[in-house]
Design an enzyme around this catalytic site. Structure first.
Site, PDB file in Angstrom:
ATOM      1  CB  THR A 277      -0.938   0.012   1.221  1.00  0.00           C
ATOM      2  OG1 THR A 277      -0.163  -0.090   2.415  1.00  0.00           O
ATOM      3  CG2 THR A 277      -1.921  -1.140   1.162  1.00  0.00           C
ATOM      4  CB  CYS A 278       4.099   2.170   1.509  1.00  0.00           C
ATOM      5  SG  CYS A 278       3.748   1.906   3.266  1.00  0.00           S
TER       6      CYS A 278
END
Length: 760
Positions: free
Chosen positions: A709-710
């Site tokens: 997700t980062c």
């Protein structure tokens, strides 16, 4: 629209920071300006607009921005010293800038004056525009800046040059006046139509299609067949007879081509607005059927003109909704904007651009994330953790607001006892979880609309601020909700909130009316209208107490509780005679029952963004800035995708896009959260700063996909069919939302959090 990209040092890209941009990004601060010319220097940039304004940005060293200081400007800022002039063209050199008026009769220079390249005689630094007297009234049509020299081309074909002696193409006898513009004698018998400069070389194009070159030639950039420097203009024989019509120069290379230049608009002159007029109003615009196209055309022109005037003068207006002077004839227009009647009729630049520019100017630079806060999501010792919203609110409201005015992560999240390191994904994920807590009732700041409870009317899927949430803790949480909204605007990471238009109007300070009440509470609205209009109902003063099921000045609030609509209202009898007063008081109460909560939210927003400028926005515009798009279009994802170890023609990619097309929007929202931690995308695709990365990984065939997700990243293993891919992807987005499921980071995140369990 103006886009910039590349090295962002000193703010020369105009995005409010010094970050590198690997792909074109729109310069938001120039939205609403019709830019007709741009110039890029080594450390600064400049633009000229159609109405003759000059903006500069980047490094302010040597005064090269003309802003009367040497400060850097991260956003385009108008050169106010030239406010009274119509600018036609600008050129940026290494450390200096030249500007010419649209009529060519005035030339200005500013910045580093070494070697006399400003043309104003011996000087060092000029921080504000200086007239180059020797070029004034010469009819200059173009100026150009090299590293240590400058050139001007007049409409009569003469070339004027000044600066470093070895580069300016003058004979030795003329070099003593190198710091003043002089005509290049070697070109006096030639009518020059175009000039261009590199770092240390110059090209001139004659009306006959010949090219002349001089200056530094270390890389053969003069095209003369050798690499020796050339002191005076020399004909490029290799281009003779080619009928060259355009020339261009880079730092150490040159180009020429034969196609004519397109007809250019005169510098500083706006393009005439061409509006196609149908003979009649199209049938789908039924409201306008009685208006002629000519009348509508005139109205539109008036609105455009009014918008232009508004955009130039909004700083002078009183945008405080609580301090309007209605008695003044001159304030009627301002009042109409603040009260909301005119906002939707103005050009979008008037609504949004002042806020966008103010946000850019107040952005905290030099940090990738703000202060660290701790969050505990995992229950221990039989206790349930407090909602994430409550935990973060308690920490963030006490921080210095300037630390939160960042372009990306306003704070960094440390998850207690979990294997995740926040490189952006944890921040996004906790934002999403907080939105879910607000709408699930885990945090009691929001309530469903009365229409939702009764399942009637519109906005049945929307929420209002809770008028019963009045404690001190509630006010802190409402302030944090305002901070959260403002952070979403700054970072362009939308919140997944479904607030009724009622709330957005309140936050924009647009007065509410009975129509707004009907849109969130249809039953109460109709009841009040029924009490007010009894003429044809058969209800008289005699049977009023029997027919109307109310006996005092009390009414249902938005949360369904019976409350007095005036102090002591429970003891004031409702009668046939005072029913109109009751309806007026009840309506007034309902339209203002959430004022305290709205005030707290705006107070939180005011610490991050300039809240008075919300008085220029429509409710819909504010909602889009805070919440982005509720839909997740596949086409939008395709516009921001980047493939790694796989190309777009690969079968897996075709299957993936087909799968996403077949998903419902709810499933695409889950997919977006799976790969990014977010549930919404910005309404403007250009605001999606991260690329959606798709990577092919060497994992077991038909395994589950994974995500980071980062980095907005999806990692796809090989699949044997599209159906299997769709099934595996559906399973992942529904059952694998947790960050760092393999606990890779857990051993790196083992610091014990300060404080006891009771704090979480």
């Amino acid at each position: 629209e103006v886009f910039s990209w590349g090295d962002g040092d000193y703010g020369k890209l105009g995005h409010g920071n010094s970050e590198r941009q690997r792909r074109p990004k729109q310069i938001e601060a120039l939205q609403g300006e019709e830019v007709v010319q741009l110039a890029c220097g080594f450390k600064h940039s400049a633009v000229v607009t159609a109405d003759g304004k000059l903006f500069t940005f980047g490094s302010g060293d040597y005064g090269r921005l003309g802003q009367r200081s040497t400060s850097n400007k991260m956003l385009p800022e108008r050169v106010m010293a030239l406010e009274g002039y119509i600018i036609g063209q600008v050129s940026c050199g290494l450390n200096h800038t030249l500007v010419v008026s649209s009529d060519g009769m005035t030339v200005w220079a500013f910045g580093d004056g070494d070697y006399g390249k400003l043309g104003t005689g011996p000087c060092t630094v000029k921080c504000y525009p200086q007239k180059v007297e020797h070029l004034c009234n010469k009819g200059i049509k173009k100026v150009a800046c090299g590293t240590q020299f400058s050139v001007g081309l007049a409409k009569d074909g003469h070339v004027y040059i000044f600066g470093q002696e070895r580069l300016i193409g003058l004979p030795d006898s003329m070099l003593k006046n190198h710091n003043r513009p002089q005509i290049v004698p070697a070109l006096e018998g030639v009518f020059v139509e175009g000039i261009t400069v590199g770092s240390e070389h110059i090209l001139a194009l004659s009306s006959t299609g010949d090219v002349y070159a001089w200056g530094c030639n270390s890389e053969g950039q003069l095209g003369l067949g050798h690499s020796n420097p050339v002191k005076e203009p020399t004909l490029v024989t290799a281009l003779q007879g080619k009928n060259i019509r355009q020339i261009s120069a880079g730092r150490c290379h040159s180009a020429a081509w034969t196609s004519p230049s397109p007809a250019a608009r005169a510098p500083g002159v706006s393009a005439s607005l061409q509006l196609g007029l149908p003979q009649s109003v199209p049938p789908q615009y039924n409201t306008l059927k009685d208006c002629s196209p000519d009348v509508l055309n005139t109205r539109l022109r008036v609105l455009y003109h009014f918008s232009d005037l508004m955009y130039k003068s909004w700083r002078l207006l009183n945008l405080n909704p609580r301090n309007q002077i209605s008695a003044s004839h001159y304030s009627s227009g301002t009042s109409a904007i603040v009260q909301g009647q005119l906002r939707g009729l103005l050009a979008p630049k008037v609504n949004t651009l002042p806020l966008v520019r103010s946000i850019g100017r107040t952005m905290t630079q030099g940090k990738t994330y703000g202060p660290q806060i701790t969050v505990k999501r995992i229950s221990t010792r039989g206790r349930s953790s407090k909602p994430i919203f409550v935990q973060i609110a308690r920490q963030v409201v006490n921080l210095n607001p300037s630390e939160l005015r960042l372009p990306s992560r306003a704070w960094k999240v440390k998850l207690v006892g979990e294997g995740a390191d926040d490189a952006g994904g944890v921040f996004d994920d906790t934002i999403t979880e907080m939105c879910q807590e607000l709408e699930s009732g885990a945090v009691d700041l929001l309530i469903q609309t009365p229409n939702s409870s009764a399942d009637v009317g519109s906005n049945t899927d929307r929420f209002l601020l809770n008028p019963s949430a009045v404690s001190e803790d509630h006010m802190v949480q409402f302030r944090f909700l305002g901070i959260l909204m403002a952070v979403a605007i700054r970072t362009k990471k939308p919140l997944d909130l479904h607030l009724a238009p009622w709330v957005w109007k309140q936050l924009c300070s647009i007065p509410l009316n009975s129509q707004d009440l009907e849109e969130v509470d249809l039953l109460t609205s109709r009841n009040l209208q029924g009490i007010l209009n009894l003429e044809n109902s058969g209800i008289t003063e005699d049977n009023f107490p029997v027919m109307i099921p109310l006996d005092s000045f009390a009414a249902n609030s938005a949360d369904g509780k019976m409350v007095p609509v005036v102090p002591g209202g429970c003891h004031i009898p409702l009668t046939f005679a005072n029913r109109k007063d009751y309806v007026e008081r009840a309506m007034e109460y309902r339209l203002h029952e959430m004022d305290q909560q709205v005030l707290a939210v705006r107070e939180g927003m005011s610490s991050i963004i300039p809240v008075p400028l919300l008085s220029l926005l429509t409710a819909k515009q504010l909602e889009q800035m805070v919440c982005g798009m509720p839909e997740v279009p596949v086409e939008t994802l395709k516009k921001v995708v980047r493939y790694r170890d796989i190309n777009e023609t690969h079968q897996l990619i075709g299957w993936l896009w087909q799968t996403l097309e077949e998903f419902t929007n709810e499933e695409r929202v889950l997919f977006l959260r799976f790969v990014s931690g977010r549930s919404r995308l910005p309404s403007n695709t250009a605001d999606i700063t991260q690329k959606f990365q798709i990577i092919k990984v060497d994992r077991p065939v038909n395994g589950l996909p994974t995500a980071q997700t980062c980095f907005f990243q999806l990692r796809l293993p090989p699949y044997t069919s599209q159906a299997i891919m769709a099934e595996r992807l559906r399973y992942s987005i529904h059952n694998c939302p947790s960050i760092d499921m393999d606990n890779y980071m857990l051993s790196r995140n083992t610091d014990t959090a300060e404080g006891s369990d009771t704090e979480y």
